[in-house]
Design a protein around this motif. Structure first.
Motif, PDB file in Angstrom:
ATOM      1  N   ASN A  80       0.813  -1.035   0.025  1.00 48.45           N
ATOM      2  CA  ASN A  80      -0.079  -0.125  -0.063  1.00 48.45           C
ATOM      3  C   ASN A  80       0.884   1.418   0.043  1.00 48.45           C
ATOM      4  OD1 ASN A  80      -2.778  -1.006   0.207  1.00 48.45           O
ATOM      5  ND2 ASN A  80      -1.783  -2.089   1.972  1.00 48.45           N
ATOM      6  N   PRO A  81       1.652   1.437  -1.142  1.00 53.59           N
ATOM      7  CA  PRO A  81       2.509   2.789  -1.316  1.00 53.59           C
ATOM      8  C   PRO A  81       1.922   3.817  -1.440  1.00 53.59           C
ATOM      9  CG  PRO A  81       2.613   1.503  -3.280  1.00 53.59           C
ATOM     10  CD  PRO A  81       1.355   0.755  -2.321  1.00 53.59           C
ATOM     11  N   GLN A 135       2.267  11.122  -1.974  1.00 56.01           N
ATOM     12  CA  GLN A 135       1.547  12.244  -1.782  1.00 56.01           C
ATOM     13  C   GLN A 135       2.298  13.373  -0.944  1.00 56.01           C
ATOM     14  OE1 GLN A 135      -1.541  12.268  -3.209  1.00 56.01           O
ATOM     15  NE2 GLN A 135      -0.863  10.558  -4.002  1.00 56.01           N
ATOM     16  N   PRO A 136       1.607  14.564  -0.819  1.00 52.02           N
ATOM     17  CA  PRO A 136       2.463  15.628  -0.261  1.00 52.02           C
ATOM     18  C   PRO A 136       2.306  15.213   1.130  1.00 52.02           C
ATOM     19  CG  PRO A 136       0.716  16.437  -1.747  1.00 52.02           C
ATOM     20  CD  PRO A 136       0.460  15.065  -1.786  1.00 52.02           C
ATOM     21  N   GLY A 137       3.562  15.466   1.805  1.00 55.11           N
ATOM     22  CA  GLY A 137       3.962  15.323   3.020  1.00 55.11           C
ATOM     23  C   GLY A 137       4.964  14.166   3.253  1.00 55.11           C
ATOM     24  N   GLU A 142      -2.095  -2.397  -9.572  1.00 51.33           N
ATOM     25  CA  GLU A 142      -2.817  -1.216  -9.571  1.00 51.33           C
ATOM     26  C   GLU A 142      -1.752  -0.132  -9.720  1.00 51.33           C
ATOM     27  OE1 GLU A 142      -5.423  -0.279  -6.244  1.00 51.33           O
ATOM     28  OE2 GLU A 142      -6.303  -2.464  -6.101  1.00 51.33           O
ATOM     29  N   THR A 143      -2.264   1.269 -10.187  1.00 52.26           N
ATOM     30  CA  THR A 143      -1.533   2.364  -9.984  1.00 52.26           C
ATOM     31  C   THR A 143      -1.763   3.203  -8.958  1.00 52.26           C
ATOM     32  OG1 THR A 143      -3.148   3.442 -11.556  1.00 52.26           O
ATOM     33  CG2 THR A 143      -1.297   2.132 -12.499  1.00 52.26           C
ATOM     34  N   VAL A 144      -0.553   3.977  -8.593  1.00 53.72           N
ATOM     35  CA  VAL A 144      -0.772   4.944  -7.948  1.00 53.72           C
ATOM     36  C   VAL A 144      -0.300   6.415  -8.347  1.00 53.72           C
ATOM     37  CG1 VAL A 144       0.292   5.842  -5.287  1.00 53.72           C
ATOM     38  CG2 VAL A 144      -0.114   3.316  -5.726  1.00 53.72           C
ATOM     39  N   PRO A 145      -1.115   7.468  -8.135  1.00 53.02           N
ATOM     40  CA  PRO A 145      -0.762   8.567  -8.706  1.00 53.02           C
ATOM     41  C   PRO A 145       0.272   9.453  -7.709  1.00 53.02           C
ATOM     42  CG  PRO A 145      -2.768   8.978  -7.316  1.00 53.02           C
ATOM     43  CD  PRO A 145      -2.527   7.353  -7.444  1.00 53.02           C
ATOM     44  N   VAL A 146       1.196   9.956  -8.503  1.00 53.99           N
ATOM     45  CA  VAL A 146       2.481  10.783  -7.962  1.00 53.99           C
ATOM     46  C   VAL A 146       1.887  12.203  -7.722  1.00 53.99           C
ATOM     47  CG1 VAL A 146       4.676  11.411  -8.010  1.00 53.99           C
ATOM     48  CG2 VAL A 146       3.864   9.288  -8.718  1.00 53.99           C
ATOM     49  N   ALA A 147       1.851  12.607  -6.691  1.00 56.72           N
ATOM     50  CA  ALA A 147       1.469  14.397  -6.651  1.00 56.72           C
ATOM     51  C   ALA A 147       2.594  14.983  -5.440  1.00 56.72           C
ATOM     52  CB  ALA A 147       0.295  14.288  -5.633  1.00 56.72           C
ATOM     53  N   THR A 148       3.749  14.369  -5.574  1.00 58.74           N
ATOM     54  CA  THR A 148       4.927  15.077  -4.855  1.00 58.74           C
ATOM     55  C   THR A 148       6.223  14.811  -5.656  1.00 58.74           C
ATOM     56  OG1 THR A 148       5.960  15.598  -2.658  1.00 58.74           O
ATOM     57  CG2 THR A 148       5.607  13.337  -3.127  1.00 58.74           C
TER      58      THR A 148
END
Length: 372
Positions: free
Chosen positions: A162-163, A168-170, A216-222
């Motif tokens: 569960n990466p 994410q930001p933070g 599954e894909t995980v969005p990158v926001a940082t």
């Protein structure tokens, strides 16, 4: 030594390390654990023979003096504030908070209530990093004028089920792994004066490589690929590379360059390892083996003394001195890391608004005094 009753809020994976290692230290007495998921709290309590409490009951418990905040970083500020408002000392996992304003608010609240705040990481108290500190303080390489640090890998998604949080930001490599490097640099060299950085996110998405969510894909926001330059108050300049976009590299974890020699320092994510030194003849040799107890392997062939910073804080409260993993150090580290991210966004130098003293060194005898 006076013992302090310890409660823990947050019963995720990291809680096992605290619960296993706290009994090594004479000033700590584990009392209870709490979690918003009471099933998780009960499971940890049963495993380590402590009480399972609701968060509210733990904060009201008269036999708990200090509460360890092991929640996710996004709520570190809110939970630590809650601990202080309940009249308890607080010790937080890293990073202490995610913004400088949050850190300043906690510092002011703790001062008003005459309470202590401590924060991980405490790996800089490890034998290897204290040996490097001793060499610097003895003048073995002269004044530190520069250095390089690298924390680089391909990221967590290949092995972590569960990466999502890491991207994410933070989080990202600066706020997730950076605290170990930045804190160690501060204890070795001193406070940072200004930073500059370039920061990018190479991939828009990450693909989970294990577990029930495989594929599954995980969005990158940082940002996940950061190259920073740190200017220290003493004039030293250090390059910091922090990336989760790198397949392989040959960079050392940490090298510091002095006027008369260089130090090669092992991964500050861990307590132990070998420190090497090189002089004007360019010969690099290992420093002699040191008898620092926090450098001795005690867990899977590694030195792991997590809770050392918490134990030092408990001892410092009893002795009326400053603890080493203190609020000023933690807030300054947050200032450095968030300034790096802002500098990367704005492509400019940023002068820091905080400073701190180098925490006191921890000699082998002082470390032994913390142990049972």
């Amino acid at each position: 030594m006076t013992q302090l009753g310890v409660g823990i809020i947050g019963c995720g994976n990291i809680s096992t390390a605290y619960l296993k290692l706290a009994p090594l230290f004479k000033a700590l007495r584990l009392v209870a654990v709490a979690d918003i998921n009471m099933d998780a709290a009960r499971a940890r309590a049963a495993e380590f023979a402590v009480r399972a409490e609701t968060v509210e009951d733990l904060l009201r418990a008269p036999d708990i003096d200090v509460v360890v905040n092991l929640t996710i970083p996004a709520v570190h500020f809110a939970v630590t504030k809650q601990i202080l408002e309940a009249g308890k000392h607080a010790y937080s996992e890293k990073p202490l908070v995610l913004t400088l304003a949050e850190g300043e608010e906690l510092r002011n609240l703790a001062a008003a209530k005459n309470l202590r705040i401590g924060s991980a990481p405490d790996t800089f108290l490890g034998g290897a990093h204290q040996q490097a500190r001793a060499a610097i303080d003895a003048g073995d390489v002269g004044r530190i004028i520069g250095g390089t640090c690298h924390v680089m890998s391909r990221g967590m998604e290949s092995w972590h089920p569960n990466p999502d949080f890491f991207f994410q930001p933070g989080a990202g490599p600066v706020l997730d792994i950076g605290p170990y490097y930045v804190t160690n640099l501060i204890q070795l060299i001193g406070p940072v004066k200004s930073v500059a950085a370039l920061a990018t996110a190479t991939y828009a998405d990450r693909i989970i490589g294990s577990g029930a969510r495989l594929g599954e894909t995980v969005p990158v926001a940082t940002p996940t690929n950061i190259h920073a330059l740190l200017e220290f108050a003493n004039g030293a300049t250090v390059t910091l590379g922090a990336s989760w976009d790198i397949c392989a590299h040959r960079h050392a974890n940490m090298e510091l360059y002095g006027e008369t020699g260089s130090l090669f320092i092992p991964d500050p994510n861990f307590f132990g390892g070998t420190v090497e030194i090189g002089g004007l003849d360019k010969t690099i040799t290992a420093l002699p083996e040191w008898d620092h107890p926090f450098g001795l392997a005690n867990q899977d062939e590694r030195a792991n003394y997590r809770c050392a910073g918490l134990a030092d804080m408990a001892a410092a409260i009893a002795e009326g001195r400053e603890h080493r993993c203190n609020i000023d150090l933690a807030v300054h580290a947050v200032d450095v890391m968030t300034a790096i991210l802002h500098a990367g966004e704005q492509r400019r130098f940023i002068d820091l608004t905080t400073t701190c003293e180098r925490p006191a060194s921890l000699s082998p005898d002082e470390a032994r005094a913390l142990l049972v």
